[in-house]
Design a protein around this motif. Structure first.
Motif, PDB file in Angstrom:
ATOM      1  N   ARG A  93       0.811  -1.202   0.000  1.00 37.53           N
ATOM      2  CA  ARG A  93       0.000   0.000   0.000  1.00 37.53           C
ATOM      3  C   ARG A  93       0.858   1.272   0.000  1.00 37.53           C
ATOM      4  N   PHE A  94       0.563   2.106  -0.964  1.00 41.28           N
ATOM      5  CA  PHE A  94       1.144   3.454  -1.035  1.00 41.28           C
ATOM      6  C   PHE A  94       0.004   4.436  -1.233  1.00 41.28           C
ATOM      7  N   SER A  95       0.261   5.705  -0.951  1.00 38.08           N
ATOM      8  CA  SER A  95      -0.774   6.731  -1.096  1.00 38.08           C
ATOM      9  C   SER A  95      -0.126   8.100  -1.146  1.00 38.08           C
ATOM     10  N   TRP A  96      -0.838   9.028  -1.748  1.00 42.50           N
ATOM     11  CA  TRP A  96      -0.373  10.410  -1.822  1.00 42.50           C
ATOM     12  C   TRP A  96      -1.017  11.261  -0.743  1.00 42.50           C
ATOM     13  N   ASP A  97      -0.246  12.181  -0.223  1.00 41.37           N
ATOM     14  CA  ASP A  97      -0.801  13.233   0.613  1.00 41.37           C
ATOM     15  C   ASP A  97      -1.353  14.294  -0.335  1.00 41.37           C
ATOM     16  N   PRO A  98      -2.669  14.548  -0.347  1.00 45.56           N
ATOM     17  CA  PRO A  98      -3.227  15.494  -1.316  1.00 45.56           C
ATOM     18  C   PRO A  98      -2.788  16.934  -1.102  1.00 45.56           C
ATOM     19  N   VAL A  99      -2.260  17.235   0.064  1.00 46.25           N
ATOM     20  CA  VAL A  99      -1.828  18.606   0.343  1.00 46.25           C
ATOM     21  C   VAL A  99      -0.385  18.832  -0.121  1.00 46.25           C
ATOM     22  N   THR A 100       0.514  17.937   0.250  1.00 43.73           N
ATOM     23  CA  THR A 100       1.922  18.111  -0.108  1.00 43.73           C
ATOM     24  C   THR A 100       2.298  17.428  -1.417  1.00 43.73           C
ATOM     25  N   GLY A 101       1.489  16.471  -1.845  1.00 40.57           N
ATOM     26  CA  GLY A 101       1.813  15.692  -3.036  1.00 40.57           C
ATOM     27  C   GLY A 101       2.795  14.576  -2.799  1.00 40.57           C
ATOM     28  N   MET A 102       3.267  14.420  -1.566  1.00 43.92           N
ATOM     29  CA  MET A 102       4.238  13.365  -1.274  1.00 43.92           C
ATOM     30  C   MET A 102       3.611  11.981  -1.398  1.00 43.92           C
ATOM     31  N   LEU A 103       4.398  11.045  -1.947  1.00 42.68           N
ATOM     32  CA  LEU A 103       3.962   9.659  -2.105  1.00 42.68           C
ATOM     33  C   LEU A 103       4.575   8.825  -0.985  1.00 42.68           C
ATOM     34  N   TRP A 104       3.703   8.318  -0.095  1.00 42.79           N
ATOM     35  CA  TRP A 104       4.122   7.518   1.051  1.00 42.79           C
ATOM     36  C   TRP A 104       3.884   6.045   0.755  1.00 42.79           C
ATOM     37  N   GLY A 105       4.756   5.183   1.277  1.00 41.81           N
ATOM     38  CA  GLY A 105       4.556   3.754   1.096  1.00 41.81           C
ATOM     39  C   GLY A 105       5.130   2.963   2.254  1.00 41.81           C
ATOM     40  N   ALA A 106       4.612   1.747   2.411  1.00 36.71           N
ATOM     41  CA  ALA A 106       5.076   0.847   3.460  1.00 36.71           C
ATOM     42  C   ALA A 106       5.628  -0.413   2.807  1.00 36.71           C
ATOM     43  N   ASP A 107       6.910  -0.697   3.055  1.00 33.82           N
ATOM     44  CA  ASP A 107       7.555  -1.862   2.460  1.00 33.82           C
ATOM     45  C   ASP A 107       7.744  -2.930   3.537  1.00 33.82           C
ATOM     46  N   VAL A 108       7.158  -4.096   3.278  1.00 32.78           N
ATOM     47  CA  VAL A 108       7.211  -5.192   4.237  1.00 32.78           C
ATOM     48  C   VAL A 108       8.620  -5.759   4.312  1.00 32.78           C
ATOM     49  N   GLY A 109       9.112  -6.000   5.532  1.00 33.30           N
ATOM     50  CA  GLY A 109      10.473  -6.474   5.730  1.00 33.30           C
ATOM     51  C   GLY A 109      10.612  -7.979   5.629  1.00 33.30           C
ATOM     52  N   GLN A 110      11.867  -8.438   5.699  1.00 30.63           N
ATOM     53  CA  GLN A 110      12.156  -9.863   5.609  1.00 30.63           C
ATOM     54  C   GLN A 110      12.133 -10.519   6.993  1.00 30.63           C
ATOM     55  N   TYR A 111      13.158 -10.288   7.776  1.00 27.91           N
ATOM     56  CA  TYR A 111      13.233 -10.922   9.090  1.00 27.91           C
ATOM     57  C   TYR A 111      13.385  -9.932  10.238  1.00 27.91           C
ATOM     58  N   ASN A 112      13.748  -8.675   9.903  1.00 30.24           N
ATOM     59  CA  ASN A 112      14.149  -7.786  10.984  1.00 30.24           C
ATOM     60  C   ASN A 112      13.485  -6.410  11.012  1.00 30.24           C
ATOM     61  N   TRP A 113      13.179  -5.811   9.829  1.00 30.65           N
ATOM     62  CA  TRP A 113      12.750  -4.425   9.839  1.00 30.65           C
ATOM     63  C   TRP A 113      11.605  -4.162   8.858  1.00 30.65           C
ATOM     64  N   GLU A 114      10.587  -3.457   9.350  1.00 29.28           N
ATOM     65  CA  GLU A 114       9.513  -2.929   8.512  1.00 29.28           C
ATOM     66  C   GLU A 114       9.803  -1.453   8.269  1.00 29.28           C
ATOM     67  N   GLU A 115       9.478  -0.957   7.073  1.00 25.53           N
ATOM     68  CA  GLU A 115       9.882   0.420   6.789  1.00 25.53           C
ATOM     69  C   GLU A 115       8.780   1.249   6.154  1.00 25.53           C
ATOM     70  N   ILE A 116       8.852   2.559   6.430  1.00 24.21           N
ATOM     71  CA  ILE A 116       8.003   3.566   5.804  1.00 24.21           C
ATOM     72  C   ILE A 116       8.895   4.420   4.915  1.00 24.21           C
ATOM     73  N   ASP A 117       8.467   4.600   3.674  1.00 28.50           N
ATOM     74  CA  ASP A 117       9.250   5.360   2.700  1.00 28.50           C
ATOM     75  C   ASP A 117       8.450   6.544   2.174  1.00 28.50           C
ATOM     76  N   ILE A 118       9.143   7.587   1.813  1.00 28.11           N
ATOM     77  CA  ILE A 118       8.589   8.610   0.934  1.00 28.11           C
ATOM     78  C   ILE A 118       9.258   8.399  -0.414  1.00 28.11           C
ATOM     79  N   ILE A 119       8.436   8.230  -1.432  1.00 26.36           N
ATOM     80  CA  ILE A 119       8.920   7.704  -2.703  1.00 26.36           C
ATOM     81  C   ILE A 119       9.099   8.837  -3.708  1.00 26.36           C
TER      82      ILE A 119
END
Length: 366
Positions: free
Chosen positions: A216-242
């Motif tokens: 799942r990714f989505s845009w902030d309609p105010v800033t236009g930033m594209l946010w996404g959540a990348d599922v981790g392997q064994y250790n870390w889950e991450e949130i990205d601005i793409i």
């Protein structure tokens, strides 16, 4: 960090239930309808006032799911920005022979706005998948009118084929295509400003890469930033601005860390996540991306990125910071298996989980 507000999760439509809901959407047509994506291959639609559920689309006969896995099926839905006039919507589902993601366009029935024309299918793109897991599935139209689609790295564990760092495949990427224009041999064209256009040994469709399984990714309609959540392997889950053209590191990196854990690597040239959390601490196991909240009911969350974890139902709010000092607030431990977040036409947050549609509430609400 704990929030000073009291938040809770409530069943938004207690009289309704759904089969494996993995997405909830509105069509942008001001009709007060919500569309629920059911993983086995159906889309249900209902008016939020009457709550009369109808089947908008049923393609269970062509959607394949391996019974031993939960990451295949009908995974994504996006309504054309001009849906109210052209009736176009796009879906992302898995099929076999060979295993692949299928991106198809359908058209709403000319006689029934709550039913799709089953015969209107137009295949836009197909991407072969070597394994059953990590199919990505998210789709959405940006403010530029182009369709963005996420594809996982192809599956198994650890990206054994090295797709995340391979610009010659669409696996492990977010792509950006123009579905309003065609080019020779395909039912879409490439935006001229895509970052890898004319780059040797790179697919022109790619917008950003180095992802494991962007859920799942989505845009902030105010800033236009594209946010996404990348599922981790064994250790870390991450949130990205793409951002266009950037490499988010997988499978050299998992979050901010070299992969496999304990190894050394060169992180130069990789875009780090804006936030990460450790796997298997207090039961968390798989991040579910959400939205920057721009509704009117919970003002304390306005402008914050709301996301959660599938295993525990933890929900957090992440505040953007220009200097990188992001603030992460824990909102609630809901105890539901969050498969997806969604928005209604008023930008109020909804949640798919456990066969129901939930909403996030706060004691600040009137």
């Amino acid at each position: 960090m704990l929030s000073s507000q009291n938040y809770s999760v409530e069943n938004a439509f207690p009289n309704l239930s759904f089969t494996d809901p993995v997405g909830i959407y509105h069509a942008g047509d001001d009709t007060d309808r919500l569309f629920v994506l059911e993983q086995p291959g159906t889309i249900k639609v209902f008016n939020t006032v009457t709550e009369n559920v109808q089947t908008f689309l049923n393609i269970t006969s062509i959607v394949d799911q391996d019974p031993g896995y939960t990451e295949e099926g009908l995974l994504g839905l996006a309504f054309h920005p001009n849906f109210s006039k052209n009736g176009y919507f796009y879906i992302n589902y898995t099929n076999y022979g060979p295993k692949r993601n299928v991106i198809a366009r359908y058209t709403v029935s000319s006689t029934n706005p709550n039913q799709a024309d089953l015969e209107s299918s137009l295949i836009i793109l197909e991407v072969n998948q070597p394994y059953t897991n990590h199919n990505g599935g998210q789709m959405g139209f940006g403010s530029d009118g182009y369709l963005y689609i996420s594809f996982g790295d192809g599956g198994s564990a650890g990206d054994p084929q090295g797709n995340g760092q391979n610009l010659q495949t669409l696996l492990g990427t977010i792509i950006r295509i123009d579905v309003d224009n065609t080019s020779i041999g395909q039912n879409y064209s490439i935006p001229a400003d895509n970052p890898f256009v004319s780059i040797p040994n790179a697919r022109d469709e790619i917008y950003a890469y180095g992802f494991r399984n962007m859920w799942r990714f989505s845009w902030d309609p105010v800033t236009g930033m594209l946010w996404g959540a990348d599922v981790g392997q064994y250790n870390w889950e991450e949130i990205d601005i793409i951002y266009p053209g950037l490499n988010y590191g997988w499978n050299t990196m998992e979050g901010n860390h070299c992969y496999p854990a304990g190894t050394s690597c060169n992180s130069e040239g990789f875009e780090p996540p804006v936030f990460e959390y450790a796997l298997y601490v207090d039961g968390v196991c798989s991040v579910t991306g959400g939205y920057v909240y721009r509704g009117n009911k919970i003002l304390s969350l306005y402008g914050k990125y709301i996301y959660g974890d599938w295993c525990t139902g933890d929900i957090w709010a992440l505040t953007y910071s220009d200097d990188g000092n992001y603030v992460n607030e824990h909102l609630v431990l809901s105890g539901i298996n969050i498969t997806s977040f969604g928005l209604d036409q008023d930008n109020e947050l909804l949640i798919c989980a456990n066969g129901n549609i939930y909403k996030l509430t706060s004691d600040e609400e009137p």
